[in-house]
Design an enzyme around this catalytic site. Structure first.
Site, PDB file in Angstrom:
ATOM      1  N   LEU A 128     -11.678 -19.387  -9.749  1.00 45.11           N
ATOM      2  CA  LEU A 128     -11.028 -19.484  -8.445  1.00 45.11           C
ATOM      3  C   LEU A 128     -10.785 -20.953  -8.087  1.00 45.11           C
ATOM      4  O   LEU A 128      -9.677 -21.341  -7.746  1.00 45.11           O
ATOM      5  CB  LEU A 128     -11.906 -18.802  -7.376  1.00 45.11           C
ATOM      6  CG  LEU A 128     -11.342 -18.794  -5.952  1.00 45.11           C
ATOM      7  CD1 LEU A 128     -10.063 -17.967  -5.873  1.00 45.11           C
ATOM      8  CD2 LEU A 128     -12.381 -18.219  -4.972  1.00 45.11           C
ATOM      9  N   GLY A 341     -47.383 -34.471  -6.070  1.00 48.01           N
ATOM     10  CA  GLY A 341     -47.449 -35.932  -6.009  1.00 48.01           C
ATOM     11  C   GLY A 341     -46.614 -36.542  -7.132  1.00 48.01           C
ATOM     12  O   GLY A 341     -45.524 -36.049  -7.439  1.00 48.01           O
ATOM     13  N   GLU A 365     -20.177 -20.672  -4.879  1.00 45.78           N
ATOM     14  CA  GLU A 365     -19.738 -19.412  -4.242  1.00 45.78           C
ATOM     15  C   GLU A 365     -19.581 -19.559  -2.732  1.00 45.78           C
ATOM     16  O   GLU A 365     -20.000 -18.697  -1.962  1.00 45.78           O
ATOM     17  CB  GLU A 365     -20.663 -18.258  -4.658  1.00 45.78           C
ATOM     18  CG  GLU A 365     -20.644 -18.114  -6.180  1.00 45.78           C
ATOM     19  CD  GLU A 365     -21.018 -16.772  -6.716  1.00 45.78           C
ATOM     20  OE1 GLU A 365     -20.986 -15.786  -5.962  1.00 45.78           O
ATOM     21  OE2 GLU A 365     -21.330 -16.713  -7.915  1.00 45.78           O
TER      22      GLU A 365
HETATM   23  C1  LIG Z   1     -22.294 -26.053 -11.178  1.00 45.07           C
HETATM   24  C2  LIG Z   1     -21.107 -25.435 -10.505  1.00 45.07           C
HETATM   25  C3  LIG Z   1     -20.633 -24.208 -10.943  1.00 45.07           C
HETATM   26  C4  LIG Z   1     -19.507 -23.636 -10.354  1.00 45.07           C
HETATM   27  N1  LIG Z   1     -19.010 -22.462 -10.856  1.00 45.07           N
HETATM   28  C5  LIG Z   1     -17.816 -22.003 -10.383  1.00 45.07           C
HETATM   29  C6  LIG Z   1     -17.174 -20.871 -11.014  1.00 45.07           C
HETATM   30  O1  LIG Z   1     -17.707 -20.265 -11.969  1.00 45.07           O
HETATM   31  N2  LIG Z   1     -15.964 -20.473 -10.541  1.00 45.07           N
HETATM   32  C7  LIG Z   1     -15.342 -21.105  -9.505  1.00 45.07           C
HETATM   33  O2  LIG Z   1     -14.242 -20.677  -9.136  1.00 45.07           O
HETATM   34  N3  LIG Z   1     -15.916 -22.178  -8.899  1.00 45.07           N
HETATM   35  C8  LIG Z   1     -17.121 -22.643  -9.322  1.00 45.07           C
HETATM   36  N4  LIG Z   1     -17.706 -23.734  -8.729  1.00 45.07           N
HETATM   37  C9  LIG Z   1     -16.989 -24.427  -7.657  1.00 45.07           C
HETATM   38  C10 LIG Z   1     -17.620 -24.268  -6.291  1.00 45.07           C
HETATM   39  O3  LIG Z   1     -17.411 -22.963  -5.824  1.00 45.07           O
HETATM   40  C11 LIG Z   1     -17.000 -25.344  -5.408  1.00 45.07           C
HETATM   41  O4  LIG Z   1     -17.534 -26.594  -5.839  1.00 45.07           O
HETATM   42  C12 LIG Z   1     -17.276 -25.123  -3.944  1.00 45.07           C
HETATM   43  O5  LIG Z   1     -16.606 -23.979  -3.475  1.00 45.07           O
HETATM   44  C13 LIG Z   1     -16.833 -26.334  -3.105  1.00 45.07           C
HETATM   45  O6  LIG Z   1     -15.543 -26.718  -3.409  1.00 45.07           O
HETATM   46  P1  LIG Z   1     -15.250 -28.258  -3.729  1.00 45.07           P
HETATM   47  O7  LIG Z   1     -16.208 -28.721  -4.756  1.00 45.07           O
HETATM   48  O8  LIG Z   1     -13.805 -28.399  -4.017  1.00 45.07           O
HETATM   49  O9  LIG Z   1     -15.622 -29.031  -2.398  1.00 45.07           O
HETATM   50  P2  LIG Z   1     -14.670 -29.232  -1.156  1.00 45.07           P
HETATM   51  O10 LIG Z   1     -14.017 -27.957  -0.810  1.00 45.07           O
HETATM   52  O11 LIG Z   1     -13.816 -30.431  -1.389  1.00 45.07           O
HETATM   53  O12 LIG Z   1     -15.717 -29.570  -0.019  1.00 45.07           O
HETATM   54  C14 LIG Z   1     -16.336 -30.863   0.101  1.00 45.07           C
HETATM   55  C15 LIG Z   1     -17.281 -30.812   1.288  1.00 45.07           C
HETATM   56  O13 LIG Z   1     -16.550 -30.505   2.486  1.00 45.07           O
HETATM   57  C16 LIG Z   1     -17.144 -29.383   3.123  1.00 45.07           C
HETATM   58  N5  LIG Z   1     -16.092 -28.601   3.783  1.00 45.07           N
HETATM   59  C17 LIG Z   1     -14.933 -28.145   3.245  1.00 45.07           C
HETATM   60  N6  LIG Z   1     -14.243 -27.451   4.166  1.00 45.07           N
HETATM   61  C18 LIG Z   1     -14.989 -27.446   5.299  1.00 45.07           C
HETATM   62  C19 LIG Z   1     -14.835 -26.887   6.602  1.00 45.07           C
HETATM   63  N7  LIG Z   1     -13.753 -26.171   6.921  1.00 45.07           N
HETATM   64  N8  LIG Z   1     -15.804 -27.104   7.501  1.00 45.07           N
HETATM   65  C20 LIG Z   1     -16.907 -27.827   7.189  1.00 45.07           C
HETATM   66  N9  LIG Z   1     -17.123 -28.382   5.988  1.00 45.07           N
HETATM   67  C21 LIG Z   1     -16.178 -28.190   5.049  1.00 45.07           C
HETATM   68  C22 LIG Z   1     -17.811 -28.598   2.002  1.00 45.07           C
HETATM   69  O14 LIG Z   1     -18.836 -27.771   2.501  1.00 45.07           O
HETATM   70  C23 LIG Z   1     -18.351 -29.735   1.147  1.00 45.07           C
HETATM   71  O15 LIG Z   1     -19.559 -30.187   1.692  1.00 45.07           O
HETATM   72  C24 LIG Z   1     -18.854 -24.295  -9.276  1.00 45.07           C
HETATM   73  C25 LIG Z   1     -19.355 -25.517  -8.810  1.00 45.07           C
HETATM   74  C26 LIG Z   1     -20.452 -26.097  -9.423  1.00 45.07           C
HETATM   75  C27 LIG Z   1     -20.930 -27.434  -8.916  1.00 45.07           C
END
Ligand SMILES: Cc1cc2nc3c(=O)[nH]c(=O)nc-3n(C[C@H](O)[C@H](O)[C@H](O)COP(=O)(O)OP(=O)(O)OC[C@H]3O[C@@H](n4cnc5c(N)ncnc54)[C@H](O)[C@@H]3O)c2cc1C
Length: 379
Positions: A128, A341, A365
């Site tokens: 996704l 510790g 997720e």
């Molecule tokens: C180890 C790992 C495994 C993963 N596995 C999968 C997978 O199998 N499939 C898949 O599709 N994805 C996967 N992901 C992706 C994961 O779902 C995303 O990293 C996550 O949804 C956040 O998206 P982003 O990293 O683009 O952060 P961003 O969307 O850029 O967000 C950055 C920060 O802004 C905050 N933020 C964003 N919008 C808002 C809002 N409206 N209000 C307040 N705060 C907000 C977020 O909470 C975060 O703190 C994985 C990620 C990791 C690290």
């Protein structure tokens, strides 16, 4: 089985949890440190879990699943996570990856592919997120264009768990206009021409679990692999995540329980000022708080699961469970490092790894900010 008191719906569920505990003690606990240190994905171990029926637990027996209630499936995950959270996460992601076909595939599609997906030999991925946005998934840009009997898919998926080791990929892509209604779901096999997993990310924790971008360079996916109708992809993705978030909550509860169990054992042995440190009230209270917070998270998770099992709305409760359980796991794992510790800060003790592993559960997720958005909207 661990000392956690559980109310299980059937004797069969009790046996399943016993079997899971035995398997986790024998196969997971002794291997976790080595595989995580080497960053090697334990494909054979996942196959062993599959052959034991643990990769299709909540799915219909008609297609080879175990048809277990979600509350039982989550407790299986919790037990696995207590020994090795990376394996529990792999089972949870695979279960998530089976959701679109199991819940939205046509009868013909399910008969054709679902037994293989949940039968234990194959492993799934769920694509996704994209480089430009994970939280704002409704604005994804990977594009699928219909050409004759195929879709030609172009774009990049980011952070894909099991990239490069998965046998099938759920690809959420844009077949229509902007926003959620333009998104569709394709179930692509790993050998799809033009589906190219990239180099693995170097992650803080869960190092045995491969995460990478997946490039779709004009990937050709037969149109018969469209799951649901065109435009239904976002709804399918969100439905899968409601269920998947409970899996992440279970990983968090199990991880925190594992950390508490380890730190408690240490605190009974470690002597300072002439007595075991567990007898110091400041430390005993830290362990007591952890035990209480874990129990609360487990109760929240099981409540959401029981709503799901009863066919009731559970999306908001799943968000609460994911939010609370993963924030709890981060706090408990931090505190359990403190209980040890200096020993908690070195890799000789697993709490150092648990601490690094807890962090990602607050991100995947749907970050915990996104869970709060879901909950706030429901108020
Ligand atoms: C180890 C790992 C495994 C993963 N596995 C999968 C997978 O199998 N499939 C898949 O599709 N994805 C996967 N992901 C992706 C994961 O779902 C995303 O990293 C996550 O949804 C956040 O998206 P982003 O990293 O683009 O952060 P961003 O969307 O850029 O967000 C950055 C920060 O802004 C905050 N933020 C964003 N919008 C808002 C809002 N409206 N209000 C307040 N705060 C907000 C977020 O909470 C975060 O703190 C994985 C990620 C990791 C690290």
């Amino acid at each position: 089985m661990s000392s956690v008191a559980r109310l299980l719906p059937t004797p069969e569920a009790h046996d399943l949890l016993e079997l899971t505990s035995e398997l986790a003690d024998k196969e997971l606990a002794p291997n976790a440190d080595d595989y995580e240190a080497r960053g090697e994905f334990p494909r054979e171990l996942i196959r062993t879990l599959g052959r034991s029926g643990l990769l299709g637990l909540p799915y219909s027996a008609e297609y080879g699943g175990a048809e277990q209630p979600y509350e039982v499936y989550l407790q299986v995950l919790e037990i696995l996570a207590g020994r090795w959270v990376g394996i529990a996460e792999a089972v949870s992601v695979h279960t998530l990856a089976c959701y679109p076909l199991a819940h939205h595939g046509s009868t013909e599609q399910r008969e054709r592919w679902l037994p293989d997906l949940i039968g234990g030999e194959l492993l799934g991925a769920y694509c996704l997120s994209e480089p430009a946005g994970g939280s704002d998934a409704a604005n994804l840009t990977t594009r699928a264009v219909r050409e004759g009997d195929d879709y030609v898919v172009t774009g990049t998926k980011a952070w894909i768990t099991h990239a490069g080791v998965a046998d099938f990929y759920n690809v959420f892509c844009r077949t229509g206009g902007p926003g959620p209604k333009g998104i569709s779901c394709l179930l692509a096999p790993a050998d799809t021409p033009g589906l190219n997993p990239q180099a693995r990310e170097k992650t803080m924790g869960l190092r045995a679990s491969p995460v990478a971008q997946v490039a779709l360079d004009g990937a050709v996916v037969p149109a018969g692999r469209l799951i649901g109708a065109e435009g239904e992809g976002f709804r399918i993705a969100m439905g899968a995540l409601d269920s998947g978030r409970l899996g992440i909550a279970a990983c968090a509860v199990g991880l925190a329980q594992g950390a508490l169990d380890y730190a408690t054992g240490y605190a009974k042995e470690r002597v300072q000022f002439g007595r075991p440190i567990i007898e110091m009230q400041g430390l005993g209270f830290m362990l007591a708080d952890a035990a209480t917070e874990i129990a609360a998270a487990r109760a929240l998770m099981l409540h959401a699961a029981r709503l799901r099992d009863a066919g009731l709305a559970y999306s908001t409760e799943a968000a609460k469970a994911k939010l609370f359980a993963t924030d709890m796991a981060m706090k408990v794992c931090t505190d359990m490092v403190q209980v040890l510790g200096g020993a908690g800060y070195v890799a000789d003790h697993p709490v150092e790894r648990y601490f690094r592993e807890a962090k990602v559960l607050q991100i995947v997720e749907g970050t915990n900010q996104i869970q709060r958005m879901v909950i706030a909207r429901s108020l």
